[in-house]
Design a protein around this motif. Structure first.
Motif, short mmCIF file in Angstrom:
data_model
loop_
_atom_site.label_atom_id
_atom_site.label_comp_id
_atom_site.label_asym_id
_atom_site.label_seq_id
_atom_site.Cartn_x
_atom_site.Cartn_y
_atom_site.Cartn_z
N GLY A 168 0.83 -1.21 0.00
CA GLY A 168 0.00 0.00 0.00
C GLY A 168 0.86 1.25 0.00
N LYS A 169 0.24 2.38 -0.36
CA LYS A 169 0.96 3.65 -0.37
C LYS A 169 1.29 4.07 1.05
N PRO A 170 2.41 4.73 1.29
CA PRO A 170 2.68 5.24 2.64
C PRO A 170 1.56 6.18 3.07
N THR A 171 0.96 5.89 4.23
CA THR A 171 -0.19 6.68 4.69
C THR A 171 0.08 7.18 6.10
N LEU A 172 -0.20 8.43 6.32
CA LEU A 172 0.02 9.00 7.66
C LEU A 172 -1.01 8.45 8.63
N ALA A 173 -0.58 8.04 9.83
CA ALA A 173 -1.52 7.52 10.85
C ALA A 173 -1.04 7.95 12.22
N ALA A 174 -1.94 7.99 13.18
CA ALA A 174 -1.57 8.34 14.56
C ALA A 174 -0.73 7.21 15.15
N PRO A 185 4.92 0.54 11.68
CA PRO A 185 5.41 1.64 10.82
C PRO A 185 5.78 1.13 9.43
N TYR A 186 5.62 1.99 8.45
CA TYR A 186 5.89 1.65 7.04
C TYR A 186 7.36 1.33 6.85
#
Ligand code: SF4
Length: 419
Positions: free
Chosen positions: A385-391, A398-399
């Motif tokens: 998946g695309k790197p996605t920002l998450a809390a 982590p990616y």
């Protein structure tokens, strides 16, 4: 105990909201209850699930089952998908029932009394099972917009507390453990569960439910905006929410431990007021705080727009704003007749239609999981998946970018720069 009304003031399903924003239940009373196509769909899907479950766990003739199902199918909200959802729900219940050493007691759509924890509180539990030393509680969710986990889920724990009370005369203290589970088949066929001891559950109720519920019920609460605003009936007109989002320039505090403190923000504001040298570029700690603070900004603005649109159409004056007709889009009154005329004029059919395969998920739904796996399982790949920002609290690890191969650095594949 006061006589319960059809809708409790401090309702179980709104636990996530009032446990954070204790002002919400009394504030919401001035706004009409919302009913939309999704709540109606959910109501019908619940009835289908209940019917399938009762057919399996209670004495019900096939004739009765078929006639009940026929009635449900006549509902304008009916969708064939509801049968598949009910089968997944039933499979979950069967599997859970098989986990007991002897057949458990099974109850459906039980109204539970929660007045020990929430003034005038009550709710309806979709399904509960008791056996050995365990109480299991199940909830079906038909929504496919927001995933709801059973872990740390106050609504599910409250149903469990209600069922414990209901079963106490029969089982006394023999129930030691509770398992809550949510079935949400339109999002995932995986069932989330939480196991918790009865002692832990009671402690949670004492410390986290009773004080908040008292404040909420007696109108002593405070406004606390957050992601829970999105289902609040007063979300568009709530001053607390508006001040929160509209007042970003007036930062005075942060709720995030380990990042900027109140004095950090205060010092920056003071410095700005007195013209001192405050860096024009946000630093990473400030970005971290703003990501949290601004998370609901778009939702809030859309709620505000929707309210203004409806208010103007209802005759209110919202100064500086009006409702206009949106962009018109041409459409055929009879698409088949239009296509025929173009075909008759000599144009090839392939030029008139787009021919494209259905998505993987649609094809899996068509063939069923098992046949789908047999037919094309070896042709399926799962690209990263695309790197996605998450809390930080997000459960995913982590990616980890895969190392590029020789000559694969971004922008340099052909020996050319990305610029
Ligand atoms: S909109 Fe948000 S802050 Fe306002 S009452 Fe509702 S939950 Fe509380």
């Amino acid at each position: 105990m006061a006589t319960p009304t059809e809708h409790a003031v401090v309702s179980v399903s709104a636990y996530n909201r009032w446990s954070h924003c204790t002002a919400a239940p009394r504030f919401e009373e001035q706004f009409p209850a919302e009913s939309n196509v999704y709540t109606e769909e959910g109501r019908l899907a619940h009835s289908v699930c209940e019917l399938y479950a009762r057919k399996y766990f209670t004495v019900m003739s096939t004739r009765k089952f078929n006639s009940e199902l026929k009635k449900l199918k006549e509902d304008p909200m009916w969708q064939d998908e509801m049968v598949k959802c009910a089968e997944i729900y039933l499979a979950t219940l069967k599997e859970a029932a098989n986990g007991f050493t002897t057949a458990p007691i099974v109850a459906f759509e039980e109204r539970v009394d929660l007045a020990d924890y929430i003034p005038e509180g009550f709710g309806t539990c979709d399904c509960a099972m008791v056996g050995d030393d365990v109480l299991r509680v199940f909830d079906y969710k038909h929504g496919k917009g927001v995933f709801v986990s059973s872990v740390n889920n106050g609504q599910m724990r409250l149903y469990a507390l209600g069922m414990l009370k209901k079963y106490y005369p029969l089982f006394g203290d023999t129930i030691k453990r509770v398992c809550t589970a949510i079935v949400q088949p339109r999002i995932t066929e995986e069932i989330t569960e939480e196991w918790i001891s009865v002692d832990e559950l009671l402690t949670w109720a004492e410390t986290s439910v009773i004080p908040q519920a008292q404040m909420a019920f007696y109108g002593l609460g405070s406004f606390e905006p957050g992601e829970w605003c999105k289902f609040c009936r007063g979300r568009a007109q709530c001053r607390g929410r508006a001040e929160y989002y509209a007042g970003f320039s007036e930062y005075t505090a942060t709720q995030i431990e380990g990042r900027l403190t109140e004095s950090d923000w205060g010092a920056r504001q003071l410095a700005a007021e007195y013209g001192a040298d405050v860096p024009p570029v946000l630093d990473d700690d400030e970005v971290a705080d703003l990501l949290i603070k601004a998370a609901g900004l778009v939702d809030w603005y859309e709620d505000l727009q929707e309210y203004a649109r409806s208010a103007i159409l209802a005759g209110h004056v919202i100064p500086g704003w009006k409702v206009v007709e949106g962009k018109r889009q041409r459409a055929f009154t009879d698409a088949d007749a239009a296509m025929k005329r173009i075909l008759d004029a000599g144009y090839d059919k392939s030029l008139l239609y787009d021919y494209k395969p259905k998505t993987l998920a649609q094809l899996e739904k068509l063939t069923g999981k098992t046949q789908f796996g047999e037919l094309v399982g070896d042709l399926i790949t799962l690209p990263p998946g695309k790197p996605t920002l998450a809390a930080e609290s997000d459960k995913r690890p982590p990616y980890q970018p895969t190392a590029p191969g020789p000559g694969e650095f971004a922008g340099e594949q052909d020996g050319r720069s990305a610029e």
